[in-house]
Design an enzyme around this catalytic site. Structure first.
Site, PDB file in Angstrom:
ATOM      1  CB  SER A  65      -3.604  -2.082  -6.296  1.00 29.11           C
ATOM      2  OG  SER A  65      -4.186  -2.958  -5.379  1.00 29.11           O
ATOM      3  CE  LYS A  68      -7.330  -2.854  -5.857  1.00 24.71           C
ATOM      4  NZ  LYS A  68      -6.717  -2.730  -4.532  1.00 24.71           N
ATOM      5  CE1 TYR A 192      -8.943  -6.239  -6.278  1.00 18.96           C
ATOM      6  CE2 TYR A 192      -8.339  -8.192  -5.031  1.00 18.96           C
ATOM      7  CZ  TYR A 192      -8.180  -6.847  -5.297  1.00 18.96           C
ATOM      8  OH  TYR A 192      -7.264  -6.114  -4.589  1.00 18.96           O
ATOM      9  CE1 TYR A 244      -4.395   0.416  -2.092  1.00 17.73           C
ATOM     10  CE2 TYR A 244      -2.019   0.278  -1.915  1.00 17.73           C
ATOM     11  CZ  TYR A 244      -3.191  -0.097  -2.504  1.00 17.73           C
ATOM     12  OH  TYR A 244      -3.168  -0.994  -3.518  1.00 17.73           O
ATOM     13  CB  VAL A 262       1.237  -5.345  -3.071  1.00 17.28           C
ATOM     14  CG1 VAL A 262       0.483  -4.454  -2.107  1.00 17.28           C
ATOM     15  CG2 VAL A 262       0.355  -6.415  -3.676  1.00 17.28           C
TER      16      VAL A 262
END
Ligand code: GLU
Length: 308
Positions: A65, A68, A192, A244, A262
């Site tokens: 992530s 992103k 993605y 998060y 992760v």
């Protein structure tokens, strides 16, 4: 390599070595489950060109992530403020792959750093690009920000995510039903999964994040990647949303913009000073590197780099 900076980094990482291995590696992506949880790497790149490395700083790991941040930057460059019509910029308070909020909020993800938001960002990057061209554009951006043409995607990780990405497929289909994805769901997922599968070392990642610490321009190559205002805004989204439902905890403990993945990596930005990357694969229940967070907390404390 600056001796003082290297000593600071070594001192900070040595101090948290007993945290290494606490937590679990991300077993829901089989290719990540095989990674050694005992790894610890860290790298600092400062705005004035100093570099310090520790431990497994040169070993590639899956960006997951953290990618992103880079796709968000590209999408903002592509459509500017219009992005905010399709994705919010508030902390989610939910896990990275939660579907609950999406229903209540009519298919508009809370922010671009959770999975649903990143899928919308992929949809934007697919405008006037084939999936392969979108993947190439993302890779090219990470290569130019890291000033390293060797950065690549790990096809095994991308394949592993595609085979097990049922939750991401659900998020994408759900948003498609609300009209918030304009491209084919499979194409969005393909892009993605490949962005998440980019492999970088801590040294490459810290270098790639440096433009965010320097008002959007690379201090060494002088490439103006984005405006100063955009860099500030991306940093603020990282601070509020980069971990998060544990983003508040990260701000409390570390006190800088940051984005976790992760794969066990974390990129932290110290505006006007440095970019820091850490990697240790065992994760907390919120999906953030346990030892990586501890290392960052210690590094930022020793260096006096909290933004607060
Ligand atoms: N590829 C991962 C997923 O979509 C990314 C999650 C993360 O790094 O937080 O589930």
């Amino acid at each position: 390599m600056d001796k003082n900076l290297s000593q600071l980094l070594a001192r900070a990482c040595d101090a948290i070595r007993n945290e290494i291995g606490t937590g679990q590696v991300a077993s829901y992506i089989p290719a990540l489950a095989r990674v050694d949880p005992k790894k610890l790497g860290a790298a600092i790149v400062t705005v004035d060109g100093q570099v310090a490395r520790y431990g497994d700083a040169d070993e590639p790991f899956s960006m997951q992530s953290i990618s992103k941040v880079f796709t968000l930057t590209l999408a903002l460059e592509q459509i500017g403020e219009k992005l905010w019509e399709r994705v919010g910029r508030e902390p989610s308070g939910n896990s990275f792959n939660s579907i609950v909020q999406l229903e209540r909020e009519h298919g508009i993800p809370r922010n671009p750093l959770i999975n649903a938001g990143a899928l919308v960002v992929c949809d934007v990057l697919l405008c006037q690009r084939s999936p392969d061209q979108a993947i190439a554009a993302i890779l090219e951006f990470v290569r130019s920000t890291s000033d390293d043409a060797s950065v690549s995607t790990d096809p095994e990780v991308a394949q592993s995510e595609a085979e097990t990405g049922f939750r991401n497929a659900s998020l994408a289909n759900f948003m498609k039903s609300f009209g918030n994805l304009t491209h084919d769901v499979d194409d969005v997922l393909h892009v993605y999964f490949h962005q998440c599968a980019i492999a970088v070392s801590c040294a490459q990642l810290a270098r790639a994040g440096l433009f965010l610490a320097t008002n959007g321009s690379d201090p060494q190559t002088h490439r103006p990647f984005i405006s100063a205002q955009r860099a500030r805004r991306i940093n603020s989204i990282m601070l509020m949303c980069g971990h998060y439902d544990a983003s508040g905890e990260f701000a409390f403990r570390v006190g800088t913009p940051g984005k976790s993945g992760v794969g066990g990596g974390i990129l932290a930005i110290v505006p006007d000073r440095a970019a820091i990357a850490v990697w240790s694969p065992a994760l907390t229940s919120a999906g953030n590197s346990h030892a990586g967070t501890a290392a960052l907390e210690q590094i930022v404390r020793e260096a006096g780099w909290s933004i607060f």
